[in-house]
Design an enzyme around this catalytic site. Structure first.
Site, PDB file in Angstrom:
ATOM      1  N   ASN A   1       0.865  -1.173   0.000  1.00  0.00           N
ATOM      2  CA  ASN A   1       0.000   0.000   0.000  1.00  0.00           C
ATOM      3  C   ASN A   1       0.907   1.229   0.000  1.00  0.00           C
ATOM      4  O   ASN A   1       1.527   1.536   1.014  1.00  0.00           O
ATOM      5  CB  ASN A   1      -0.892  -0.036   1.255  1.00  0.00           C
ATOM      6  CG  ASN A   1      -1.734   1.218   1.397  1.00  0.00           C
ATOM      7  OD1 ASN A   1      -1.780   2.055   0.499  1.00  0.00           O
ATOM      8  ND2 ASN A   1      -2.400   1.347   2.539  1.00  0.00           N
TER       9      ASN A   1
ATOM     10  N   LYS B   1       0.076   4.285  -0.163  1.00  0.00           N
ATOM     11  CA  LYS B   1      -0.536   5.457   0.477  1.00  0.00           C
ATOM     12  C   LYS B   1      -0.323   6.700  -0.388  1.00  0.00           C
ATOM     13  O   LYS B   1      -0.334   6.603  -1.607  1.00  0.00           O
ATOM     14  CB  LYS B   1       0.004   5.604   1.902  1.00  0.00           C
ATOM     15  CG  LYS B   1      -0.180   4.298   2.709  1.00  0.00           C
ATOM     16  CD  LYS B   1       0.076   4.434   4.173  1.00  0.00           C
ATOM     17  CE  LYS B   1      -0.135   3.087   4.849  1.00  0.00           C
ATOM     18  NZ  LYS B   1       0.020   3.135   6.303  1.00  0.00           N
TER      19      LYS B   1
ATOM     20  N   HIS C   1      -9.459   0.915   4.868  1.00  0.00           N
ATOM     21  CA  HIS C   1      -8.189   1.112   5.576  1.00  0.00           C
ATOM     22  C   HIS C   1      -8.412   2.018   6.786  1.00  0.00           C
ATOM     23  O   HIS C   1      -9.216   2.949   6.732  1.00  0.00           O
ATOM     24  CB  HIS C   1      -7.150   1.722   4.630  1.00  0.00           C
ATOM     25  CG  HIS C   1      -5.771   1.688   5.201  1.00  0.00           C
ATOM     26  ND1 HIS C   1      -5.336   2.607   6.119  1.00  0.00           N
ATOM     27  CD2 HIS C   1      -4.763   0.804   5.023  1.00  0.00           C
ATOM     28  CE1 HIS C   1      -4.090   2.301   6.472  1.00  0.00           C
ATOM     29  NE2 HIS C   1      -3.719   1.207   5.827  1.00  0.00           N
TER      30      HIS C   1
ATOM     31  N   GLU D   1      -6.798   4.389   7.945  1.00  0.00           N
ATOM     32  CA  GLU D   1      -6.587   5.823   7.701  1.00  0.00           C
ATOM     33  C   GLU D   1      -7.833   6.449   7.080  1.00  0.00           C
ATOM     34  O   GLU D   1      -8.140   7.614   7.319  1.00  0.00           O
ATOM     35  CB  GLU D   1      -5.342   6.021   6.818  1.00  0.00           C
ATOM     36  CG  GLU D   1      -4.073   5.784   7.628  1.00  0.00           C
ATOM     37  CD  GLU D   1      -2.909   5.215   6.843  1.00  0.00           C
ATOM     38  OE1 GLU D   1      -2.916   5.259   5.605  1.00  0.00           O
ATOM     39  OE2 GLU D   1      -1.968   4.701   7.500  1.00  0.00           O
TER      40      GLU D   1
ATOM     41  N   GLU E   1      -5.126  -5.159  10.362  1.00  0.00           N
ATOM     42  CA  GLU E   1      -4.106  -4.146  10.610  1.00  0.00           C
ATOM     43  C   GLU E   1      -4.394  -3.454  11.936  1.00  0.00           C
ATOM     44  O   GLU E   1      -5.201  -2.513  11.981  1.00  0.00           O
ATOM     45  CB  GLU E   1      -4.104  -3.110   9.487  1.00  0.00           C
ATOM     46  CG  GLU E   1      -3.854  -3.694   8.119  1.00  0.00           C
ATOM     47  CD  GLU E   1      -3.278  -2.655   7.160  1.00  0.00           C
ATOM     48  OE1 GLU E   1      -2.189  -2.896   6.646  1.00  0.00           O
ATOM     49  OE2 GLU E   1      -3.907  -1.601   6.959  1.00  0.00           O
TER      50      GLU E   1
ATOM     51  N   GLY F   1       2.721   2.085  10.840  1.00  0.00           N
ATOM     52  CA  GLY F   1       3.657   3.213  10.737  1.00  0.00           C
ATOM     53  C   GLY F   1       4.380   3.545  12.029  1.00  0.00           C
ATOM     54  O   GLY F   1       4.998   4.595  12.141  1.00  0.00           O
TER      55      GLY F   1
ATOM     56  N   SER G   1       3.734  -2.330  10.191  1.00  0.00           N
ATOM     57  CA  SER G   1       5.194  -2.392  10.371  1.00  0.00           C
ATOM     58  C   SER G   1       5.797  -3.728   9.944  1.00  0.00           C
ATOM     59  O   SER G   1       6.716  -4.238  10.587  1.00  0.00           O
ATOM     60  CB  SER G   1       5.575  -2.059  11.826  1.00  0.00           C
ATOM     61  OG  SER G   1       5.137  -0.751  12.152  1.00  0.00           O
TER      62      SER G   1
HETATM   63  P1  13P Z   1       3.220   0.249   7.654  1.00  0.00           P
HETATM   64  O1  13P Z   1       3.752  -1.016   7.018  1.00  0.00           O
HETATM   65  O2  13P Z   1       3.947   1.486   7.172  1.00  0.00           O
HETATM   66  O3  13P Z   1       3.129   0.136   9.128  1.00  0.00           O
HETATM   67  O4  13P Z   1       1.715   0.445   7.094  1.00  0.00           O
HETATM   68  C1  13P Z   1       0.830  -0.612   7.160  1.00  0.00           C
HETATM   69  C2  13P Z   1      -0.385  -0.272   6.391  1.00  0.00           C
HETATM   70  O5  13P Z   1      -1.156   0.586   6.788  1.00  0.00           O
HETATM   71  C3  13P Z   1      -0.635  -0.988   5.128  1.00  0.00           C
HETATM   72  O6  13P Z   1      -1.920  -0.739   4.662  1.00  0.00           O
END
Ligand code: 13P
Length: 251
Positions: free
Chosen positions: A9, A11, A95, A97, A167, A173, A213
């Site tokens: 992803n 982002k 997601h 976010e 997740e 992150g 992560s």
């Molecule tokens: P990270 O791997 O940067 O922690 O992000 C995970 C994520 O949100 C994938 O959709």
């Protein structure tokens, strides 16, 4: 039995040139990967260029979200058919976010999942608890609510087009991965819940990815867990070498 999926992803990162360069570097590093589905999810504006760059490779494309209407007066939205038209086979929906910053609810997630499947896309359906919810011992309640809400009205056949991504929000992150045991515990609960909703046979077929992560250093341990069928990778998917190392976890 379940083919692993490693999805990146991206982002809100990568301009056209950067995105094309990234998949150009990635493709040769993963071309021998067997028995693993490889997906990348760039921003909408670069999908067409990335689709051309990955044509003929084993890398598939996902959108990071979609709307539930196919067309109409909906300024700023992108539909499932448009994602297909741009070269996507998959779409990420729900997601954290999007739930956190853009007001997505289990209901909007559900409408999007249904529209995406109807539109011929496979869905990477994201769920996960916040740190506050985990500390209040509400992880399972939240996962169950997100699963039953997000998948409301979805038939058993439609579920074959769904990949679940667990997740935990506190692991995204932050560099703080769930331990192998914590992830397995949640995945096993998710599979059990799916089994309750749609039967064991269907639940046993569904891929459940872990996200939060994920790095080359922790992928092997995660993949060794019986209910972890792959990873949804954020930060480590932005570089060809680290994402390839995750894709090639078995090698
Ligand atoms: P990270 O791997 O940067 O922690 O992000 C995970 C994520 O949100 C994938 O959709």
């Amino acid at each position: 039995m379940r083919t692993p999926v490693i999805a990146g992803n991206w982002k809100l990162y990568k301009t056209t040139g950067e995105a094309v360069e990234l998949v150009g570097n990635l493709a040769p590093l993963v071309k021998h990967a067997r028995d693993v589905e490889i997906i990348v999810a760039p921003v909408f504006t670069v999908l067409g260029s990335v689709a051309k760059a990955v044509a003929g490779s084993n890398i598939r494309l996902a959108g990071q979200d979609c709307f539930w209407e196919e067309e109409g007066a909906y300024t700023g939205e992108v539909s499932p058919g448009m994602l297909r038209d741009a070269g996507c086979s998959h779409v990420i929906i729900g997601h954290s976010e999007r739930r956190q910053y853009f007001g997505e609810t289990d209901e909007t997630v559900n409408r999007k999942i249904r529209a995406a499947i109807d539109g011929g896309l496979s869905v990477l359906f994201c769920i996960g608890e916040t740190l506050e919810e985990r500390e209040a011992d509400k992880t399972f309640v939240i996962l169950k609510k997100q699963l039953s809400g997000g998948l409301a009205g979805i038939t058993r056949e439609q579920l074959d087009s769904v990949i679940v991504a667990y997740e935990p929000v506190w692991a995204i992150g932050t560099g703080r991965t769930a331990s192998d045991g914590q992830a397995q515990e949640a995945h096993s609960f998710i599979r059990e819940t799916l089994s309750g909703l749609h039967g064991k046979e269907t639940a046993d077929r569904i891929r459940i990815l872990y996200g939060g992560s994920v790095k080359p250093e922790n992928i092997k341990g995660l993949m060794a867990q019986p209910d972890i069928d792959g990873a949804l990778v954020g930060g480590a998917s932005l570089k060809a070498d680290s994402f390839a190392a995750i894709v090639n976890f078995a090698g």
